[in-house]
Scaffold this motif. Structure first.
Motif, PDB file in Angstrom:
ATOM      1  N   ILE A  87       0.841  -1.310  -0.033  1.00 34.08           N
ATOM      2  CA  ILE A  87       0.024  -0.002   0.148  1.00 34.08           C
ATOM      3  C   ILE A  87       0.844   1.282  -0.046  1.00 34.08           C
ATOM      4  N   LYS A  88       1.939   1.380   0.359  1.00 35.63           N
ATOM      5  CA  LYS A  88       2.988   2.211   0.529  1.00 35.63           C
ATOM      6  C   LYS A  88       3.875   2.402  -0.790  1.00 35.63           C
ATOM      7  N   GLY A  89       3.608   1.447  -1.739  1.00 34.94           N
ATOM      8  CA  GLY A  89       4.233   1.745  -2.965  1.00 34.94           C
ATOM      9  C   GLY A  89       5.564   1.052  -3.316  1.00 34.94           C
ATOM     10  N   ARG A  90       6.006   0.070  -1.939  1.00 33.26           N
ATOM     11  CA  ARG A  90       7.221  -0.399  -2.077  1.00 33.26           C
ATOM     12  C   ARG A  90       7.074  -2.022  -2.851  1.00 33.26           C
ATOM     13  N   MET A  91       8.208  -2.470  -3.390  1.00 37.04           N
ATOM     14  CA  MET A  91       8.070  -3.679  -3.976  1.00 37.04           C
ATOM     15  C   MET A  91       8.030  -4.733  -2.950  1.00 37.04           C
ATOM     16  N   LYS A  92       6.812  -5.763  -3.107  1.00 39.66           N
ATOM     17  CA  LYS A  92       6.781  -6.806  -2.187  1.00 39.66           C
ATOM     18  C   LYS A  92       7.552  -7.900  -2.550  1.00 39.66           C
ATOM     19  N   LEU A  93       8.635  -8.227  -1.866  1.00 38.63           N
ATOM     20  CA  LEU A  93       9.642  -9.197  -2.397  1.00 38.63           C
ATOM     21  C   LEU A  93       9.564 -10.301  -1.554  1.00 38.63           C
ATOM     22  N   HIS A  94       9.077 -10.344  -0.325  1.00 34.25           N
ATOM     23  CA  HIS A  94       8.990 -11.454   0.529  1.00 34.25           C
ATOM     24  C   HIS A  94       7.646 -11.771   1.096  1.00 34.25           C
ATOM     25  N   ALA A  95       7.487 -13.102   1.303  1.00 28.60           N
ATOM     26  CA  ALA A  95       6.036 -13.479   1.954  1.00 28.60           C
ATOM     27  C   ALA A  95       6.226 -14.081   3.242  1.00 28.60           C
ATOM     28  N   ASP A  96       5.442 -13.741   4.147  1.00 29.58           N
ATOM     29  CA  ASP A  96       5.619 -14.541   5.445  1.00 29.58           C
ATOM     30  C   ASP A  96       5.484 -16.092   5.513  1.00 29.58           C
ATOM     31  N   ILE A  97       6.096 -16.587   6.154  1.00 31.54           N
ATOM     32  CA  ILE A  97       5.782 -17.984   6.220  1.00 31.54           C
ATOM     33  C   ILE A  97       4.690 -18.325   7.429  1.00 31.54           C
ATOM     34  N   ALA A  98       5.325 -17.690   8.540  1.00 29.58           N
ATOM     35  CA  ALA A  98       4.135 -17.696   9.712  1.00 29.58           C
ATOM     36  C   ALA A  98       4.016 -16.234  10.327  1.00 29.58           C
ATOM     37  N   HIS A  99       2.776 -15.811  10.703  1.00 28.69           N
ATOM     38  CA  HIS A  99       2.486 -14.671  11.185  1.00 28.69           C
ATOM     39  C   HIS A  99       1.444 -14.508  12.038  1.00 28.69           C
ATOM     40  N   PRO A 100       1.437 -13.616  12.763  1.00 28.41           N
ATOM     41  CA  PRO A 100       0.000 -13.314  13.875  1.00 28.41           C
ATOM     42  C   PRO A 100      -0.928 -12.824  12.983  1.00 28.41           C
ATOM     43  N   ILE A 101      -2.159 -13.060  13.299  1.00 24.68           N
ATOM     44  CA  ILE A 101      -3.401 -12.450  12.396  1.00 24.68           C
ATOM     45  C   ILE A 101      -3.824 -11.307  12.928  1.00 24.68           C
ATOM     46  N   ASN A 102      -3.581 -10.921  14.315  1.00 24.51           N
ATOM     47  CA  ASN A 102      -4.045  -9.632  14.965  1.00 24.51           C
ATOM     48  C   ASN A 102      -2.849  -9.034  15.614  1.00 24.51           C
ATOM     49  N   ALA A 103      -3.093  -7.818  15.928  1.00 30.39           N
ATOM     50  CA  ALA A 103      -2.184  -6.667  16.462  1.00 30.39           C
ATOM     51  C   ALA A 103      -1.750  -7.424  17.881  1.00 30.39           C
ATOM     52  N   GLU A 104      -2.886  -7.769  18.534  1.00 33.94           N
ATOM     53  CA  GLU A 104      -2.518  -8.225  20.085  1.00 33.94           C
ATOM     54  C   GLU A 104      -1.549  -9.292  19.810  1.00 33.94           C
ATOM     55  N   CYS A 105      -1.708 -10.133  18.940  1.00 36.08           N
ATOM     56  CA  CYS A 105      -0.754 -11.461  19.001  1.00 36.08           C
ATOM     57  C   CYS A 105       0.626 -10.968  18.743  1.00 36.08           C
ATOM     58  N   ARG A 106       0.667  -9.913  17.533  1.00 32.92           N
ATOM     59  CA  ARG A 106       2.115  -9.512  17.097  1.00 32.92           C
ATOM     60  C   ARG A 106       2.604  -8.833  18.382  1.00 32.92           C
ATOM     61  N   ARG A 107       1.967  -8.096  19.278  1.00 35.87           N
ATOM     62  CA  ARG A 107       2.623  -7.272  20.184  1.00 35.87           C
ATOM     63  C   ARG A 107       2.957  -8.367  21.303  1.00 35.87           C
ATOM     64  N   LYS A 108       2.321  -9.419  21.597  1.00 34.40           N
ATOM     65  CA  LYS A 108       2.715 -10.309  22.498  1.00 34.40           C
ATOM     66  C   LYS A 108       3.970 -10.975  22.015  1.00 34.40           C
ATOM     67  N   ILE A 109       4.110 -11.402  20.871  1.00 31.47           N
ATOM     68  CA  ILE A 109       5.461 -12.026  20.331  1.00 31.47           C
ATOM     69  C   ILE A 109       6.613 -10.969  20.489  1.00 31.47           C
ATOM     70  N   GLN A 110       6.314  -9.792  19.815  1.00 30.01           N
ATOM     71  CA  GLN A 110       7.373  -8.682  20.036  1.00 30.01           C
ATOM     72  C   GLN A 110       7.852  -8.372  21.201  1.00 30.01           C
ATOM     73  N   GLU A 111       6.929  -8.299  22.122  1.00 30.71           N
ATOM     74  CA  GLU A 111       7.376  -7.962  23.487  1.00 30.71           C
ATOM     75  C   GLU A 111       8.367  -9.001  24.075  1.00 30.71           C
ATOM     76  N   LYS A 112       8.013 -10.226  23.790  1.00 32.91           N
ATOM     77  CA  LYS A 112       8.740 -11.315  24.550  1.00 32.91           C
ATOM     78  C   LYS A 112      10.171 -11.446  23.707  1.00 32.91           C
ATOM     79  N   VAL A 113      10.027 -11.415  22.508  1.00 36.62           N
ATOM     80  CA  VAL A 113      11.222 -11.534  21.939  1.00 36.62           C
ATOM     81  C   VAL A 113      12.269 -10.357  21.934  1.00 36.62           C
ATOM     82  N   ILE A 114      11.706  -9.042  21.979  1.00 39.18           N
ATOM     83  CA  ILE A 114      12.712  -8.129  22.110  1.00 39.18           C
ATOM     84  C   ILE A 114      13.288  -8.260  23.609  1.00 39.18           C
ATOM     85  N   LEU A 115      12.437  -8.686  24.614  1.00 33.52           N
ATOM     86  CA  LEU A 115      13.012  -8.831  25.789  1.00 33.52           C
ATOM     87  C   LEU A 115      13.843  -9.721  26.027  1.00 33.52           C
ATOM     88  N   ALA A 116      13.604 -10.981  25.235  1.00 35.23           N
ATOM     89  CA  ALA A 116      14.746 -12.031  25.225  1.00 35.23           C
ATOM     90  C   ALA A 116      15.926 -11.692  24.623  1.00 35.23           C
TER      91      ALA A 116
END
Ligand code: ZN
Length: 146
Positions: A87-116
């Motif tokens: 949507i920002k006009g950048r080339m889409k060169l990668h496709a996710d293999i596994a990813h969260p489907i909502n912002a809450e899950c993304r936040r949870k993973i991000q927090e834990k991973v950054i902390l670790a």
């Protein structure tokens, strides 16, 4: 879903935005590997495992990376900008293999991973530090998605 364990392998390449590769265990029974910690302009963020997308040469049918200007196999010039745009006009060169489907899950993973990741960074400063053993994927750092 609870995150039971995060394993962090620090990547020490000063010029690279890729700072760590992680494997994350969910509910003690499912592991996702190749989750990346990337240094962005606004700080560290987590990128989901992804693969490079490719397409096929019109002439010989060989598979080429979307950024290739010529076919790997027959040398035919490939049309530029054939990658789909986000949507920002950048080339889409990668496709996710596994990813969260909502912002809450993304936040949870991000927090834990950054902390670790931060804990591992601290540990790496201690004498006798032994880095985690993990295979490194051979793909490049994904485009920043904000
Ligand atoms: Zn070709």
């Amino acid at each position: 879903m609870e995150i039971s364990e995060v394993r962090v392998k620090l990547v020490s390449n000063k010029d690279d935005r890729l700072k760590a590769l992680c494997s994350v265990t969910m509910d003690n029974e499912f592991v996702v590997r190749d989750i990346k910690v990337i240094e962005g302009v606004g700080g560290f963020f987590v990128a989901m495992p992804s693969r490079k997308m490719s397409d096929h040469c019109e002439k010989c049918g060989s598979k080429n990376h979307l950024r290739a200007k010529f076919c790997n196999n027959c040398g035919t010039a490939l049309s530029e900008n054939r990658a789909k745009k986000d949507i920002k006009g950048r080339m889409k060169l990668h496709a996710d293999i596994a990813h969260p489907i909502n912002a809450e899950c993304r936040r949870k993973i991000q927090e834990k991973v950054i902390l670790a990741f931060e804990e591992e960074m601290e540990r790496s400063k201690q004498p006798g530090y032994e880095p985690v053993e993990m295979d490194e994927p051979d793909d490049e750092v994904p485009e920043i998605v904000s």
